[in-house]
Scaffold this active site. Sequence first.
Site, PDB file in Angstrom:
ATOM      1  CG  HIS A  18      -0.177   0.083   2.552  1.00 54.03           C
ATOM      2  ND1 HIS A  18       0.312   1.001   3.129  1.00 54.03           N
ATOM      3  CD2 HIS A  18      -0.172  -1.084   3.353  1.00 54.03           C
ATOM      4  CE1 HIS A  18       0.841   0.702   4.354  1.00 54.03           C
ATOM      5  NE2 HIS A  18       0.386  -0.542   4.542  1.00 54.03           N
ATOM      6  CG  HIS A  21       4.042  -1.403   2.562  1.00 52.08           C
ATOM      7  ND1 HIS A  21       2.829  -1.909   1.967  1.00 52.08           N
ATOM      8  CD2 HIS A  21       4.478  -1.919   3.608  1.00 52.08           C
ATOM      9  CE1 HIS A  21       2.514  -2.786   3.073  1.00 52.08           C
ATOM     10  NE2 HIS A  21       3.422  -2.716   3.908  1.00 52.08           N
ATOM     11  CB  CYS A 124       0.179  -7.203  19.144  1.00 49.32           C
ATOM     12  SG  CYS A 124      -0.385  -6.704  17.894  1.00 49.32           S
ATOM     13  CB  CYS A 127       3.324  -5.361  16.809  1.00 49.97           C
ATOM     14  SG  CYS A 127       2.316  -4.062  17.248  1.00 49.97           S
ATOM     15  CB  CYS A 143      -2.446  -3.708  19.191  1.00 50.37           C
ATOM     16  SG  CYS A 143      -1.171  -2.796  18.100  1.00 50.37           S
ATOM     17  CG  HIS A 146      -1.664  -3.932  14.397  1.00 50.69           C
ATOM     18  ND1 HIS A 146      -0.821  -3.751  15.031  1.00 50.69           N
ATOM     19  CD2 HIS A 146      -1.375  -4.065  12.835  1.00 50.69           C
ATOM     20  CE1 HIS A 146       0.453  -3.734  14.145  1.00 50.69           C
ATOM     21  NE2 HIS A 146      -0.023  -3.900  12.936  1.00 50.69           N
ATOM     22  CE  LYS A 293       0.848   1.886  10.454  1.00 55.88           C
ATOM     23  NZ  LYS A 293       1.187   0.474  11.237  1.00 55.88           N
ATOM     24  CE  LYS A 296       0.188  -5.690   4.966  1.00 60.35           C
ATOM     25  NZ  LYS A 296       1.712  -6.144   4.335  1.00 60.35           N
TER      26      LYS A 296
END
Length: 474
Positions: A18, A21, A124, A127, A143, A146, A293, A296
């Site tokens: 994405h 990255h 997690c 992570c 988290c 996420h 943020k 994915k």
Amino acid sequence: MSKVYICTAIPYVNGDPHIGHAMDYLLADTFARFCRLNGDDVKFQVGTDEHGNKVFSTALKKGVSVAEYAKQNSQKFLDFIQKLNISYTDFIRTTDEGHVARCQKIWQKLSPHIYAGNYDGWYCDGCEGFITQKEYDENHGICPDHQKPYQRLTEKNYYLRIADFRADIAKAIESDNFRILPEFRKQEVLKLLEDTPDISISRPRGKLSWGVSVPGDDDQVMYVWLDALSNYITVLGYPDRDISDFWPATAQFVGKDILRFHTITWPAILLGLGLPLPENIVSHGHVLLNSKKMSKSLGNVVDPLEVIEHHGIEAFRYYFLRHIDTFTDSDFTWEKFDEAYNNELANDLGNLIQRLATMCHKNDIHGQELNIELDEQYLSLMGSYEFSKAFDQIWLKIQQINKNIDVSKPWELAKSGDSEKLNTVLQEMVHNLLSVGKYLEPFLPDTAAKIEDIFGTQETITAPSEPLFPKNRQ
Ligand code: MSP
């Protein structure tokens, strides 16, 4: 000529690339091209992180073999890297046989600092990180990156004894021998280092089979971060080869979310191996989408290929290197992207090239060969990884040439027949634009090459048949 080694974080292959990255690659590439401009010999690593729960469970959900899934997605990242015009020299997959074998040798070398124990705590998956009780409490069990509850793990693990390295890591950070950028992250890391317990470096095979086997214990698989971090040296051939010509790395580019792994786990591994620490860890901010943020796991990702198709690769590089601040979080929106393309790339730069080339052609002005010294301000900003600021400075130079055209009005000089003055004025503008091209090289390599093609040869300058940044492109 110095040897420079530049590293980027290797993404998990549990999905498509994405736009977030792109940041590691673009920043590292800008630095690599800048170093080459200075005559350095650059080695530049990129790659994919293919082991661990995240990749394994996504493949399982999709009903495909994990090895095949990892291979397909790794290829997508490689295609993406090439599409971004990243001047890497080495691409590594953590499933490469050579990497796996070298990781096992690394484990053996670390064995004086490894002990077996039992882990009873939080994890997690997003992570791929072991979470302390303190973090668990601070984040109320969820988290923040996420948005998923932490998992409880009770299992046998091998540990890396962090106490063996804590003081040396702190000293290296404080003395800037192992420099953390931006500076404001340094204190955060030092605080975290104080609180970091021994690091789990394996998982029971029963819970995670997709990974590198621990030498001498078939029931255990290496923790994905140990395997992943090692890529920076296994790609150079460690421990089978002497890597001292390129190690320590000059700069490693990572997102702020994985800074802790690169400033605590990574130096602990290196010190355990008796290797020097990287010179700089450059941590960038996040690309946000509507202030959140992009990830994915949150499902709010923007497809970079769509963005590239919209206005082309140079526009992509332009937006992410100038309008996404190097060190802090910044938003991507289609409106901002279009605005930057139309007002800046197309108007400020594209039109300038077209206009100046057309005027030069009409007046039979020849191109020039340019040998410039890069100015101090540029060298200092680029050398301290302040890329978006350096890019702003280049843009000021572009705007200045536009202003000079408006003030000196070459078309009036042409009308008045003062061809000597006209010649001088146009030659000076060509010189300034060529020098802008040099400054642009690390950021917009294709555009820099076109500027050189048009204005940098001894023949009569000819305007490109179509503008470099056409306005109607959508
Ligand atoms: N596999 C680990 C890295 C191992 S390095 C030894 C990982 N992978 S990742 O796919 O989650 O992230 C790869 C890189 O992309 C990281 O540097 C991460 O910070 C960066 N980004 C992921 N999402 C991002 C944004 N939205 N914005 C900017 N960078 C982001 O972590």
